[in-house]
Design a protein around this motif. Structure first.
Motif, PDB file in Angstrom:
ATOM      1  N   GLY A 160       0.818  -1.205   0.000  1.00 30.35           N
ATOM      2  CA  GLY A 160       0.000   0.000   0.000  1.00 30.35           C
ATOM      3  C   GLY A 160       0.848   1.249   0.000  1.00 30.35           C
ATOM      4  N   ALA A 161       0.228   2.339  -0.466  1.00 32.32           N
ATOM      5  CA  ALA A 161       0.951   3.609  -0.561  1.00 32.32           C
ATOM      6  C   ALA A 161       1.138   4.242   0.815  1.00 32.32           C
ATOM      7  N   PHE A 162       0.174   4.024   1.729  1.00 31.82           N
ATOM      8  CA  PHE A 162       0.225   4.657   3.040  1.00 31.82           C
ATOM      9  C   PHE A 162       0.090   3.599   4.131  1.00 31.82           C
ATOM     10  N   VAL A 163       0.821   3.792   5.209  1.00 33.11           N
ATOM     11  CA  VAL A 163       0.778   2.839   6.317  1.00 33.11           C
ATOM     12  C   VAL A 163      -0.221   3.310   7.364  1.00 33.11           C
ATOM     13  N   LEU A 164      -0.565   2.397   8.268  1.00 29.13           N
ATOM     14  CA  LEU A 164      -1.514   2.695   9.331  1.00 29.13           C
ATOM     15  C   LEU A 164      -0.929   3.742  10.285  1.00 29.13           C
ATOM     16  N   TYR A 165      -1.801   4.617  10.762  1.00 28.72           N
ATOM     17  CA  TYR A 165      -1.402   5.635  11.742  1.00 28.72           C
ATOM     18  C   TYR A 165      -0.702   4.957  12.920  1.00 28.72           C
ATOM     19  N   LEU A 177       7.319  -2.439   8.425  1.00 28.53           N
ATOM     20  CA  LEU A 177       6.855  -1.283   9.177  1.00 28.53           C
ATOM     21  C   LEU A 177       7.724  -1.053  10.410  1.00 28.53           C
ATOM     22  N   ILE A 178       7.964   0.224  10.713  1.00 34.29           N
ATOM     23  CA  ILE A 178       8.624   0.603  11.962  1.00 34.29           C
ATOM     24  C   ILE A 178       7.738   1.623  12.667  1.00 34.29           C
ATOM     25  N   ILE A 179       7.916   1.755  13.961  1.00 35.02           N
ATOM     26  CA  ILE A 179       7.049   2.615  14.761  1.00 35.02           C
ATOM     27  C   ILE A 179       7.355   4.080  14.509  1.00 35.02           C
ATOM     28  N   ASP A 180       6.312   4.868  14.397  1.00 36.96           N
ATOM     29  CA  ASP A 180       6.403   6.327  14.349  1.00 36.96           C
ATOM     30  C   ASP A 180       6.138   6.808  15.781  1.00 36.96           C
ATOM     31  N   PRO A 181       7.172   7.213  16.516  1.00 37.48           N
ATOM     32  CA  PRO A 181       7.023   7.493  17.958  1.00 37.48           C
ATOM     33  C   PRO A 181       5.928   8.498  18.285  1.00 37.48           C
ATOM     34  N   ASN A 208      -9.305  16.042  20.528  1.00 32.44           N
ATOM     35  CA  ASN A 208      -9.597  17.298  19.831  1.00 32.44           C
ATOM     36  C   ASN A 208      -9.324  18.511  20.719  1.00 32.44           C
ATOM     37  N   GLU A 209      -9.695  18.399  21.996  1.00 31.67           N
ATOM     38  CA  GLU A 209      -9.450  19.513  22.926  1.00 31.67           C
ATOM     39  C   GLU A 209      -7.965  19.740  23.138  1.00 31.67           C
ATOM     40  N   ASP A 210      -7.166  18.681  23.011  1.00 33.68           N
ATOM     41  CA  ASP A 210      -5.711  18.798  23.168  1.00 33.68           C
ATOM     42  C   ASP A 210      -5.020  19.214  21.871  1.00 33.68           C
ATOM     43  N   GLY A 211      -5.818  19.426  20.797  1.00 36.15           N
ATOM     44  CA  GLY A 211      -5.249  19.902  19.537  1.00 36.15           C
ATOM     45  C   GLY A 211      -4.449  18.865  18.770  1.00 36.15           C
ATOM     46  N   ILE A 212      -4.735  17.585  18.997  1.00 34.69           N
ATOM     47  CA  ILE A 212      -4.014  16.517  18.297  1.00 34.69           C
ATOM     48  C   ILE A 212      -4.684  16.280  16.947  1.00 34.69           C
ATOM     49  N   PRO A 213      -3.960  16.394  15.844  1.00 33.71           N
ATOM     50  CA  PRO A 213      -4.574  16.202  14.520  1.00 33.71           C
ATOM     51  C   PRO A 213      -4.985  14.747  14.306  1.00 33.71           C
ATOM     52  N   ASN A 214      -6.084  14.539  13.594  1.00 32.14           N
ATOM     53  CA  ASN A 214      -6.504  13.165  13.296  1.00 32.14           C
ATOM     54  C   ASN A 214      -5.542  12.525  12.285  1.00 32.14           C
ATOM     55  N   PRO A 215      -5.641  11.210  12.040  1.00 29.71           N
ATOM     56  CA  PRO A 215      -4.673  10.538  11.163  1.00 29.71           C
ATOM     57  C   PRO A 215      -4.530  11.155   9.784  1.00 29.71           C
ATOM     58  N   ARG A 221       0.393  16.820   7.343  1.00 30.73           N
ATOM     59  CA  ARG A 221       1.420  17.643   7.984  1.00 30.73           C
ATOM     60  C   ARG A 221       2.812  17.039   7.833  1.00 30.73           C
ATOM     61  N   LYS A 222       2.857  15.737   7.655  1.00 29.54           N
ATOM     62  CA  LYS A 222       4.133  15.061   7.424  1.00 29.54           C
ATOM     63  C   LYS A 222       4.554  15.111   5.953  1.00 29.54           C
ATOM     64  N   GLY A 223       3.744  15.797   5.134  1.00 31.23           N
ATOM     65  CA  GLY A 223       4.110  15.972   3.728  1.00 31.23           C
ATOM     66  C   GLY A 223       3.644  14.859   2.817  1.00 31.23           C
ATOM     67  N   LEU A 224       2.790  13.941   3.325  1.00 29.90           N
ATOM     68  CA  LEU A 224       2.295  12.843   2.489  1.00 29.90           C
ATOM     69  C   LEU A 224       1.079  13.319   1.700  1.00 29.90           C
ATOM     70  N   ARG A 225       1.016  12.973   0.425  1.00 31.73           N
ATOM     71  CA  ARG A 225      -0.107  13.388  -0.433  1.00 31.73           C
ATOM     72  C   ARG A 225      -1.261  12.400  -0.269  1.00 31.73           C
ATOM     73  N   TYR A 226      -1.794  12.406   0.944  1.00 30.28           N
ATOM     74  CA  TYR A 226      -2.857  11.469   1.294  1.00 30.28           C
ATOM     75  C   TYR A 226      -4.212  12.071   0.964  1.00 30.28           C
ATOM     76  N   GLN A 227      -5.037  11.325   0.219  1.00 32.85           N
ATOM     77  CA  GLN A 227      -6.385  11.764  -0.133  1.00 32.85           C
ATOM     78  C   GLN A 227      -7.384  11.012   0.734  1.00 32.85           C
ATOM     79  N   SER A 228      -8.157  11.738   1.520  1.00 31.54           N
ATOM     80  CA  SER A 228      -9.154  11.083   2.354  1.00 31.54           C
ATOM     81  C   SER A 228     -10.312  10.605   1.499  1.00 31.54           C
ATOM     82  N   PRO A 229     -11.011   9.545   1.931  1.00 33.56           N
ATOM     83  CA  PRO A 229     -12.166   9.048   1.160  1.00 33.56           C
ATOM     84  C   PRO A 229     -13.224  10.124   1.014  1.00 33.56           C
TER      85      PRO A 229
END
Length: 518
Positions: A160-165, A177-181, A208-215, A221-229
């Motif tokens: 696959g082009a993109f790995v799991l969050y 796969l390796i862990i994204d800390p 959301n209240e802590d301002g954590i972006p969803n997957p 933000r990591k520069g991946l050209r990910y297209q959401s469904p």
């Protein structure tokens, strides 16, 4: 002088050819060959339609669709290709267009390498054989690719082009796969909060209240050209994202793939596969979640999972949307009564004002509207005076065609703008940095327009099917006339989706908009 439209296509397979001089490697060489041929025949070139990096089975190629629309409008007399397979590799489309619609539209089809020419009645069988060979090629290529991918999955490699969050691709080993800390810390937090008794919606609200972006936003933000469904936009965490995360075995080091499969080699549409067909390989990568925490979370999920009504699917399950945010409304139960609500209002203060309605009330509204329609459509005089089904669909089609034309014009303008930007860079008017910044903005807008064009193409295909099928509203409504209650079967047959607004002060019922299947 006859007008010829030149169509070129370059696919990924062409890029891998060894010789850079091969005349099918580049679009430029195709154009040169076809332009020279047109000049020799004394044809005026109306336009060059060119699709870069598209397969011959892709029906949504933007220039291909534009070519067909212009052919139907008879803006030219001839379609000229290098080979028949550049136009399409599908026998179905060969018969539909080359042997069916093109003659009706007064369009001649010519491909110069395999000598296909619809003005030559004697080579129709050759064109059909070419189409059949191309169809076999598509099927064989699809089988080969599927076989290779299945083998890779069975060996535990990620496909696959993109790995799991929570993970990232290992630069040292393809498919590992390796862990994204940073993301893994969020995954651990989600599992821990759920094990402590927090609900899925409550967890989404905390993140959301802590301002954590969803997957999706995190990937961007990591520069991946990910297209959401389609329909899945925004930066907020929501219930489904938490729910899927809590049951995904990849977080305990097991690779689970093949959950979805393509309908056929002719379609990009995927459908869910039965669980026994999934490909599951244990211990392929480092786990983020420990086994003890995983088992505790799964036990809690099992305890909390209760069917909607007596083990059966809800009456309006996945059919009702919040009119404010478009989110699918979820079922709840309170004091023995069932309700539908937009839980999006709970994931963040500003996410949505929220819609809410009881299942009983919604059923009453739908039944009343259905009985009103039945009374109208079963009155033959009223039907003849007011019903213009085919005309309304034709109007929708014209509107959609106009919309697509506007998108295509905008797309051409962006393409022109990109060329002008490049010339400004070459002339020294723009710096390299300014050029990159502006061209990225242009490219994003161009991609968005391509998505819109693809969506209008899908809408046009749906309208063509409905127009061809004719008006079946009377038959459907008659079948379900004089109802008192609905069944799930009726909801599936009659309703596409329902929009529910928030109830206005002083009114007993919230506004409801029903979109029927007829």
């Amino acid at each position: 002088m006859s007008k010829a439209a030149i169509y070129c296509r370059l696919s990924e397979e062409d890029r891998n050819k060894a010789s850079a001089e091969d005349d099918s490697v580049s679009i430029q060489n195709q154009k040169s060959m076809l332009l020279q041929y047109a000049m020799q025949q004394g044809w005026e070139v109306f336009h060059i339609y060119s699709d870069d990096d598209y397969t011959g089975s892709d029906r949504n190629r933007p220039e291909f669709r534009r070519l067909l629309a212009d052919a139907q409008a008879h803006k030219f007399d001839i379609i000229l290709c290098k080979t028949q397979s550049r136009f399409t590799r599908e026998l179905e489309l060969v018969e539909k267009y080359i042997h069916g619609l093109f003659p009706l539209w007064g369009i001649r089809f010519v491909s110069i390498v395999d000598n296909a020419d619809t003005d030559n009645k004697g080579n129709k069988k050759s064109r059909q054989i070419n189409g059949l060979v191309n169809e076999w090629y598509l099927e064989d290529m699809s089988d080969n690719i599927r076989s290779v991918l299945t083998n890779r999955r069975e060996q535990g490699f990620h496909i696959g082009a993109f790995v799991l969050y929570g993970y990232q691709k290992d630069p040292a080993q393809k498919g590992h796969l390796i862990i994204d800390p940073e993301a893994a810390a969020v995954v651990c937090r989600v599992f821990t909060l759920f094990s402590q008794g927090y609900g899925k919606t409550a967890i989404a609200r905390i993140l959301n209240e802590d301002g954590i972006p969803n997957p999706t936003e995190y990937k961007r933000r990591k520069g991946l050209r990910y297209q959401s469904p389609p329909g899945k936009t925004g930066t907020l965490w929501k219930y489904p994202a938490i729910s899927h995360m809590l049951t995904n075995e990849i977080y305990i080091g097991n690779m689970v793939q093949g959950r979805y499969g393509s309908v056929s080699y002719k379609s990009k549409q995927n459908k869910p596969r039965p669980k026994d067909q999934w490909i599951r390989v244990e211990h392929t990568h480092e786990a983020i979640i420990g086994q003890e925490l995983w088992e505790r979370v799964q036990a809690l999920i099992q305890e909390k999972s209760k069917p909607f009504t007596g083990g059966s699917i809800g009456l309006f399950a996945k059919k009702v949307r919040c009119a404010n945010c478009g989110y699918t409304m979820r079922s709840t139960k309170n004091r023995g009564r069932h309700y539908l609500q937009c839980s999006n209002r709970r994931v963040s203060k500003d996410a949505c004002t929220g819609a809410f309605i009881s299942v009983e009330k919604l059923e009453r509204i739908v039944v009343q509207e259905l009985n009103r329609l039945s009374a109208q459509y079963l009155d033959q005089d009223e039907l003849e005076r007011n019903l213009n089904f085919s005309g309304s669909l034709q109007a929708q089609k014209r509107k959609t065609l106009d919309q697509r034309s506007k998108y295509q014009t905008q797309q051409e303008e962006f393409q022109t703008g990109l060329r002008e930007l490049y010339l400004d860079k070459v002339r020294g008017i723009l710096s390299e940095a300014d050029f990159l910044s502006l061209s990225q903005d242009f490219s994003k807008e161009k991609e968005l327009l391509e998505e819109k064009i693809a969506e209008t193409n899908r809408r046009l295909e749906e309208l063509d099917v409905r127009i061809a099928a004719g008006d079946n509203r009377r038959e459907l409504v008659q079948r379900y006339a004089n109802l008192e209650h609905l069944t799930r079967e009726m909801v599936e047959a009659l309703i596409d989706y329902i929009l529910v607004w928030k109830r206005r002060p002083g009114e007993s019922d919230p506004p409801v908009e029903i979109h029927w299947n007829f």
